[in-house]
Design an enzyme around this catalytic site. Structure first.
Site, PDB file in Angstrom:
ATOM      1  N   ASP A  67     -44.833  37.214 -36.464  1.00  0.00           N
ATOM      2  CA  ASP A  67     -44.386  37.292 -35.092  1.00  0.00           C
ATOM      3  C   ASP A  67     -45.587  37.349 -34.071  1.00  0.00           C
ATOM      4  OD1 ASP A  67     -42.584  38.287 -36.693  1.00  0.00           O
ATOM      5  OD2 ASP A  67     -42.318  40.105 -35.488  1.00  0.00           O
ATOM      6  N   TRP A  91     -46.213  39.216 -46.651  1.00  0.00           N
ATOM      7  CA  TRP A  91     -46.172  40.237 -45.627  1.00  0.00           C
ATOM      8  C   TRP A  91     -46.621  41.681 -46.181  1.00  0.00           C
ATOM      9  CZ3 TRP A  91     -43.859  44.826 -44.955  1.00  0.00           C
ATOM     10  CH2 TRP A  91     -43.784  45.444 -43.823  1.00  0.00           C
ATOM     11  N   TRP A 126     -46.364  47.192 -35.868  1.00  0.00           N
ATOM     12  CA  TRP A 126     -45.538  46.202 -36.067  1.00  0.00           C
ATOM     13  C   TRP A 126     -45.120  45.739 -34.487  1.00  0.00           C
ATOM     14  CZ3 TRP A 126     -40.962  47.241 -39.762  1.00  0.00           C
ATOM     15  CH2 TRP A 126     -41.386  47.543 -40.899  1.00  0.00           C
ATOM     16  N   ARG A 190     -37.294  49.171 -33.136  1.00  0.00           N
ATOM     17  CA  ARG A 190     -38.565  48.147 -33.023  1.00  0.00           C
ATOM     18  C   ARG A 190     -38.695  47.201 -31.829  1.00  0.00           C
ATOM     19  NH1 ARG A 190     -36.789  47.417 -38.256  1.00  0.00           N
ATOM     20  NH2 ARG A 190     -36.450  44.991 -38.762  1.00  0.00           N
ATOM     21  N   ASP A 191     -39.961  46.756 -31.736  1.00  0.00           N
ATOM     22  CA  ASP A 191     -40.185  45.584 -30.834  1.00  0.00           C
ATOM     23  C   ASP A 191     -40.019  45.581 -29.526  1.00  0.00           C
ATOM     24  OD1 ASP A 191     -40.498  44.844 -33.716  1.00  0.00           O
ATOM     25  OD2 ASP A 191     -38.731  43.853 -33.841  1.00  0.00           O
TER      26      ASP A 191
HETATM   27  N1  DQQ Z   1     -41.798  41.703 -37.792  1.00  0.00           N
HETATM   28  C1  DQQ Z   1     -39.996  41.662 -37.538  1.00  0.00           C
HETATM   29  C2  DQQ Z   1     -40.094  42.682 -36.552  1.00  0.00           C
HETATM   30  C3  DQQ Z   1     -41.114  43.702 -37.048  1.00  0.00           C
HETATM   31  C4  DQQ Z   1     -42.297  42.870 -37.453  1.00  0.00           C
HETATM   32  C5  DQQ Z   1     -39.500  40.084 -37.126  1.00  0.00           C
HETATM   33  C6  DQQ Z   1     -42.812  43.417 -38.848  1.00  0.00           C
HETATM   34  O1  DQQ Z   1     -38.838  43.235 -36.239  1.00  0.00           O
HETATM   35  O2  DQQ Z   1     -41.715  44.475 -35.990  1.00  0.00           O
HETATM   36  O3  DQQ Z   1     -40.045  39.333 -37.995  1.00  0.00           O
HETATM   37  O4  DQQ Z   1     -43.948  42.436 -39.385  1.00  0.00           O
END
Ligand code: DQQ
Length: 586
Positions: A67, A91, A126, A190-191
């Site tokens: 991301d 990853w 993240w 998250r995010d």
């Molecule tokens: N990638 C996800 C997110 C997370 C991150 C989306 C982790 O939800 O925070 O691709 O690498």
């Protein structure tokens, strides 16, 4: 190539993950696995792998990326942070890598900006977003994976505001600033988005989460960016599974008749279950702290997409450098196997940054590569008013590098009366289903016509980007499909080659049968913009023959109607200038 027996086991393990379409997120690999496989890459493979690296789509020299994070413009400098594994091409070990640019084209790589240092992010840093505060200080909010593997939201500030590149970031000890409260799923929380201020002056942001199968954008409020309080109800929710990487922002347009300004909000979410994203346009009710999508727009599978191809975890920022524009970044994963990535030593690219705006009809967003990308254009080939007969094709010859090019074409269908009848059975189908049923080689009435890119001279390998037009029996309207068919893109086995497709919301009859296509070709990236950015499709392909100076570009027409190429301008693209180092000096 000789493969040591021990390595077969690793290949077998990795082969289980060949297809990326619905790859489970956050799969962890051991470092021992990675070394076993990379030792087997031979020189020929290495050369071919290198030929698939991009020239002007952002990617670091090696390892895994996903991301885009914290994208922003700050005092003359664009910042791109992104999820990165400093130890390998899969990853894991996630940190925020960092690159800066003054033109969104050339990049200086910097050492990772945010990486695990504290109990609140010891297991990973993240995704998240940047907000430039009113005094000019940028604040980053990101998801930390804490010691108990809970997802918590942390804040970070630049250590030295006089450093134009903002290399170092400080995480206050009072983190986390948002922890999962009672009833919140701590492994799906998250995010955080960029924050915005409401009419009361307080900050708001949204965090993605889920409650069983319900995806949620939960709203938090703060006066000081330190103490955040959850709103009693989410900003919005949908029956789609987990919402990752939400993005929420206003857009405007001049309206169809130019008489008034049309204002809408956009809510985009990335679906962990299917790994595609969709957006809605709607109204933001400040008093109720609710977002209400327009009644005509669907949440979920039938929703609008920025991109109908390989494009995920996207994020926008407001670029205030000139005339204010909203710029979109998105991640394109690989479509080869995990074993291939480990051998290549790299995985993942960013799509080109795209300017994004509201269409004048208010029905959708429109995107176009930022104009700065055109500074890379070099050698140029032009085709004007050339007719392509049914079943015919011609080569657009003369480019030095058709594997790294920018092609803009405007087509005119001579006889829309030849359009195939639309099958009412498709009324409930998505564009991808229809395109898969009618691939680039299936003859049609109007179309398929378009480009064969990354084609070998014997046409054994080619990726087709094309339009196909149907006519409905009930109302006589045309249905326009844009497709990306990579089924013959590579002779290599084990590559995920889905046909991607989207409907194009244009009235082609009213437009005199004209439709435009722009395709950015970059070795293993085919990124296309149909009808001047109304439908976009990015696809990853891995030719074995159509690489480097062996790649070719063609125009084809497999329909029954003549198609006129009104104009076609193809440009060689120079490579972006990538400098700097990702290593942290000790
Ligand atoms: N990638 C996800 C997110 C997370 C991150 C989306 C982790 O939800 O925070 O691709 O690498």
């Amino acid at each position: 190539m000789t493969i040591r027996p021990a390595t077969w086991a690793v290949f077998f393990l990795l082969a289980l993950l060949l297809c990326r379409g619905a790859e489970a997120s956050h799969q962890v690999f051991s470092e021992a696995d990675l070394f076993e496989v990379s030792a087997d890459a031979d020189a020929a493979e290495q050369a071919r792998d290198d030929a698939l690296r991009t020239g002007y789509h952002f990617q670091p020299p090696k390892h895994w990326i996903n991301d885009p994070n914290g994208v922003m413009y700050h005092k003359g400098v664009y910042h791109l942070f992104y999820q990165y594994n400093p130890k390998g091409a899969v990853w894991g070990n996630i940190v925020w890598a960092h690159a800066v640019s003054t033109n969104l084209v050339d990049w200086t790589m910097l050492p990772p900006a945010i990486y695990p240092t504290a109990p609140f992010d010891v297991n990973g840093c993240w995704s998240g977003s940047a907000t430039v505060l009113p005094d000019g200080t940028p604040a980053i909010m990101y998801t930390g994976i804490d010691g108990q593997n809970r997802q918590v939201q942390n804040v970070a500030y630049p250590k030295d505001l006089s450093d134009p590149f903002l290399r170092d970031w400080v995480k206050p000890d009072y983190n986390p600033v948002i922890a999962p409260g009672p009833g919140v799923n701590a492994s799906a929380f998250r995010d955080p988005t960029t924050a915005w201020r409401g009419p009361d002056g307080d900050w708001r942001l949204v965090v993605g989460t889920k409650d069983n199968h319900l995806g949620l954008a939960v709203l938090y409020k703060s006066k000081d960016f330190k103490t955040w309080t959850p709103s009693p109800q989410p900003l919005h929710s949908g029956d789609t599974g987990m919402w990752e990487c939400p993005d929420f922002f206003p857009v405007t347009s001049r309206g169809v008749d130019g008489s008034g300004v049309l204002r809408k909000h956009v809510l985009k979410v990335s679906l962990d279950l299917t790994r595609f994203e969709y957006y809605t346009l709607g109204e933001y009710d400040h008093a109720a702290e609710k977002y209400v999508p327009d009644a005509s727009l669907a949440d979920g599978n039938d929703g609008l997409r920025y991109d109908y191809g390989d494009f995920y975890a996207s994020k926008t920022f407001l670029d205030v450098s000139g005339t204010r524009r909203r710029v979109l970044w998105g991640w394109a994963n690989e479509s080869d196997s995990t074993a291939d990535d480990v051998r290549k030593g790299w995985a993942g690219v960013q799509a080109v940054p795209r300017k994004l705006w509201l269409a004048r009809d208010g029905r959708q967003l429109v995107q176009w590569p930022v104009a700065e990308i055109e500074s890379l254009r070099g050698g140029h080939v032009n085709v004007t008013r050339r007719v392509v007969r049914p079943g015919a094709h011609f080569e657009v010859a003369g480019l030095a590098s058709p594997a790294q090019a920018d092609v803009e074409a405007s087509f005119r269908v001579r006889d829309l009366g030849r359009a195939e009848p639309w099958d009412p059975a498709w009324d409930k189908a998505d564009a991808q289903t229809v395109c898969a049923a009618r691939g680039a080689d299936a003859k049609g009435g109007v179309g398929p016509f378009g480009l064969w890119v990354l084609a070998s001279d014997d046409l054994e390998e080619k990726t087709a980007v094309f339009f196909r037009v149907f006519k409905r029996g009930d109302n006589g309207k045309h249905v326009v499909l844009m497709c990306n068919d990579p089924s013959t893109s590579s002779k290599e086995d084990g590559i995920y080659k889905p046909t991607f497709a989207g409907f194009v919301d244009v009235d082609i009859a009213n437009n005199g049968g004209k439709i435009a296509l722009r395709t950015l070709i970059d070795h293993s990236v085919v990124e296309s913009f149909g009808a001047r950015g109304r439908t976009c499709i990015l696809s990853r392909v891995y030719p074995t023959k159509a690489i480097g100076d062996k790649a070719r570009l063609y125009v084809f027409n497999n329909g029954e109607s003549d198609v006129m190429v009104n104009h076609l301008n193809a440009y060689d693209m120079r490579s972006a200038n990538i400098t700097g180092s990702m290593e942290r000096s000790t």
